[in-house]
Scaffold this active site. Structure first.
Site, PDB file in Angstrom:
ATOM      1  N   GLU A  47     -63.939 -80.802  24.567  1.00 25.44           N
ATOM      2  CA  GLU A  47     -63.487 -82.025  23.921  1.00 25.44           C
ATOM      3  C   GLU A  47     -62.624 -82.792  24.909  1.00 25.44           C
ATOM      4  O   GLU A  47     -62.067 -82.197  25.838  1.00 25.44           O
ATOM      5  CB  GLU A  47     -62.663 -81.692  22.676  1.00 25.44           C
ATOM      6  CG  GLU A  47     -61.186 -81.353  22.933  1.00 25.44           C
ATOM      7  CD  GLU A  47     -60.952 -80.094  23.747  1.00 25.44           C
ATOM      8  OE1 GLU A  47     -61.854 -79.248  23.805  1.00 25.44           O
ATOM      9  OE2 GLU A  47     -59.847 -79.956  24.333  1.00 25.44           O
TER      10      GLU A  47
ATOM     11  N   LYS B   6     -55.409 -80.672  34.438  1.00 26.15           N
ATOM     12  CA  LYS B   6     -56.478 -80.136  33.594  1.00 26.15           C
ATOM     13  C   LYS B   6     -57.469 -79.262  34.365  1.00 26.15           C
ATOM     14  O   LYS B   6     -58.063 -78.350  33.798  1.00 26.15           O
ATOM     15  CB  LYS B   6     -57.227 -81.279  32.903  1.00 26.15           C
ATOM     16  CG  LYS B   6     -56.405 -82.042  31.864  1.00 26.15           C
ATOM     17  CD  LYS B   6     -56.044 -81.168  30.666  1.00 26.15           C
ATOM     18  CE  LYS B   6     -55.353 -81.965  29.562  1.00 26.15           C
ATOM     19  NZ  LYS B   6     -54.869 -81.081  28.467  1.00 26.15           N
TER      20      LYS B   6
ATOM     21  N   SER C 168     -47.791 -84.665  35.164  1.00 26.75           N
ATOM     22  CA  SER C 168     -49.022 -83.924  34.852  1.00 26.75           C
ATOM     23  C   SER C 168     -50.287 -84.624  35.312  1.00 26.75           C
ATOM     24  O   SER C 168     -51.318 -83.984  35.507  1.00 26.75           O
ATOM     25  CB  SER C 168     -49.093 -83.659  33.351  1.00 26.75           C
ATOM     26  OG  SER C 168     -48.992 -84.871  32.630  1.00 26.75           O
TER      27      SER C 168
END
Lengths: 267, 391
Positions: B114, B92, B378
């Protein structure tokens, strides 16, 4: 309605022209809130109290343009099982006496296909459609469907809309130009009238249809200020939905507020 | 407006998917963002600042790891792209840092975002601390409870975490709340969306910032094995790590691209997060037309997954297009399968994966064919310990 076919676009134009007030008054009600039967009662109370047109909301799961009051009303209506078919019946009942403009988010319009959705709406006798998350670039298909049925696809412009974009949107407006008075979602706000004149003047300069001001207008003083600023119409939503939520006799409560707003707009 | 459309560099549509289904108030901000990104991404000063931070702050390039014991178990070679080793523990930060740097360049001092599991929220809060930007994170109140350590991290980093009480109080509602905030504060605020979702230009912008995953992995694998993988496997919620790793391989038509969604309790139940796998009518959610979970009338329905990051009823528009065009394939893995893979990787390799990434691992572990899989790991799973141990 008489046997002469009058299009939704024509009904809206006539309602603005014949309001007899400084500006036409367009209350918003949430379809199915508190109940579908209440919605019909609220709509009739609005008309009796001086409403010239009605904006009828379809409850939606993810209303991005709405503030907390209307969002919560939608959530409650959905939890109670309110369906699009039910709201369209409300539109049918009310359309006999007043032009009704449906406010519905894009996914519900596109779900059955724009053509089918608009056909169903036209069959209720409703006069127009507002899709708050369908900007100019995405609206062609829905606009064509509405035009084919004489329904007004009412576009929105915002204080952030730049001049050249305003011109493009204004040129393609049907019924009226829904002019958002604030940068934000729907909801009551304390003071915002100082920019009305500028916003209304810009909107009127770019369209042939009436300009109605909405989002954040809740008091008779704000409604009068919108009319003084030159708005052809005033839309009041969250204040009325709150009145419906807070009172056992929702129709009487909403009617009372609409009456105050109508008196503030009297010539 | 026709001229700006002709000059468009970023995709607004992937096939028929994508678009900009948002309130008019946001349209000028989206145009401003698109212009800013097309200028920034070709600007050597932006690029060099981002690249330096990706190296020294994020820790890129991340390793490509040949998982020896996992490969033995599977009967074929499995490589893991170690995005879990990024600073903040997931892919991220690649996106959050790039967007925060862009916001600074645009003169926007306030950041909103968010988050579901909290990974994107922590990444955004981190980037904002680094770049001295004001930061508000919207998070469903169910997620603030089940991901409490990430809430504490974000607050420690100086962000304000705003719990969202609407609907199912998870990622969908947090995203809606962030968009409403943006509608209201658009003049001085940049919305750092966390995945390849949302109105254009976001899916293309986030793709551009996440494609580093696949660009690195492709070069690393060629160097190590002298060949391309047979399959590239990644989990898909919104789908940013998947688009990030797929992009480098799109032109390698012999490489299969596999997106793994959350089957939750099973895709034949209503409790899943697998709109691509299940199919059905496309719909609009959070500003884009894509695969979405909805009822007959077009009401968006709630998703379910044990993984908060995959607990989302929509997905990125590029994934819907990749599915329709046949370039990528999408399948779903249940909560139980993901949990088993979570435990397997922990024991076999000493790597605790995020529950999201465990979905991709579960898919590859369930295969008995093939010779070389590249799996995007991830994120790391520290955040999921409480959830897993409670099962």
């Amino acid at each position: 309605m008489s046997t002469v076919q009058v299009s939704g676009i024509e009904r809206i134009a006539a309602a603005f022209a014949a309001s007899g007030k400084q500006a036409a008054l367009m209350p918003y009600l949430m379809g199915g809130f508190p109940t579908l039967a209440d919605s019909v009662g609220i709509g009739r109370a609005c008309v009796a109290a001086g409403a010239d047109l009605l904006e009828l909301g379809v409850p939606y799961s993810d209303p991005l343009a709405d503030g907390p009051v209307i969002h919560e009303a939608a959530t409650n209506a959905l939890a109670a099982g309110v369906s699009l078919a039910g709201v369209l019946e409300v539109a049918r009942e009310l359309s006999a006496s007043v032009p009704v403009v449906l406010m519905c988010y894009s996914n519900m319009v596109l779900a059955p296909g724009a053509g089918l959705f608009v056909e169903r709406l036209a069959q209720t006798g409703a006069a127009g459609l507002i899709v708050p998350d369908l900007p100019y670039e995405e609206a062609s298909e829905v606009l064509a469907a509405c035009d084919a049925h004489g329904l007004a696809l009412v576009p929105l412009v915002a204080p952030t809309t730049p001049p050249e974009r305003l011109v493009a949107i204004g040129a393609r407006a049907r019924g009226f130009l829904y002019t958002v008075s604030v940068v934000g979602t729907t909801g009551e706000r304390a003071a915002l009238a100082e920019r009305f004149a500028e916003i209304v003047a810009q909107a009127k300069g770019c369209t042939q249809v009436p300009v109605a001001l909405g989002f954040g207008i809740s008091t008779p003083e704000q409604a009068a200020a919108a009319a003084r600023a030159g708005a052809d119409g005033v839309i009041v939503g969250s204040r009325l939905v709150r009145a419906a939520a807070e009172n056992d006799d929702s129709a009487a409560a909403v009617g009372e507020v609409v009456g105050e707003l109508a008196r503030a707009l009297a010539t | 407006m026709s001229t700006s459309r002709a000059n468009r560099v970023l995709e607004h549509r992937f096939g028929r998917y994508g678009g900009q289904y948002v309130p008019e108030t946001l349209m000028p901000a989206l145009a401003e963002l698109e212009l800013a990104w097309t200028q920034a991404r070709d600007d050597p000063s932006y690029r060099s600042e981002l690249d330096l931070l990706l190296r020294d702050f994020v820790g890129r390039p991340t390793p490509l790891y040949r998982a020896r014991r996992l490969s033995e178990r599977a009967g074929r070679t499995i490589y893991l792209k170690r995005e879990d080793l990024n600073h903040t523990g997931s892919h991220k930060l690649n996106n959050a840092l790039g967007q925060a740097l862009l916001a600074k360049r645009m003169g926007k001092g306030k950041i909103i975002a968010e988050t579901g599991a909290g990974q994107h929220g922590v990444a955004t809060a981190t980037a904002c601390a680094l770049l001295d930007l004001d930061c508000v994170i919207y998070m469903g109140s169910v997620d603030t409870r089940r991901q409490a350590p990430n809430v504490q991290r974000m607050e420690l980093l100086g962000a304000r975490v705003q719990p969202v009480e609407a609907g199912a109080r998870t990622l969908k509602e947090a995203t809606s709340a962030a968009i409403r905030d943006w509608v209201t504060n658009v003049a001085d605020t940049h919305y750092v969306i966390g995945s390849v979702v949302g109105p254009a230009p976001y899916p293309a912008l986030v793709r551009d910032l996440q494609r580093v995953i696949g660009d690195e992995a492709r070069a690393q694998l060629l160097e190590r094995e002298g060949r391309l993988p047979e399959r590239v496997v990644a989990c898909v919620g919104g789908g940013s790590n998947a688009v990030g790793i797929f992009t480098a391989f799109l032109a390698d038509t012999e490489v299969q691209l596999i997106g793994v969604e959350a089957a939750g309790d099973g895709i034949d139940t209503n409790r899943h997060g697998a709109p691509l796998t299940v199919g059905g009518r496309a719909g609009v959610l959070h500003g884009a037309l894509s695969a979405v979970m909805q009822d007959e009338e077009g009401q968006i329905v709630e998703a379910h997954s044990i993984s908060a990051g995959l607990d989302y009823p929509g997905t990125g528009p590029q994934h819907a297009h990749l599915r329709d065009s046949g370039r990528a394939r999408y399948e779903a893995v249940t909560d139980a399968q993901a949990l088993a893979a979570f435990k397997a990787l922990s024991r076999l390799e000493g790597i605790i994966p995020a529950l999201e990434s465990a979905h991709a691992l579960a898919w590859t572990l369930a295969r008995n064919d093939g010779d070389l899989d590249l799996v995007c790991l991830s994120g790391r799973g520290d955040k999921d310990l409480a959830e897993v141990l409670a099962q």
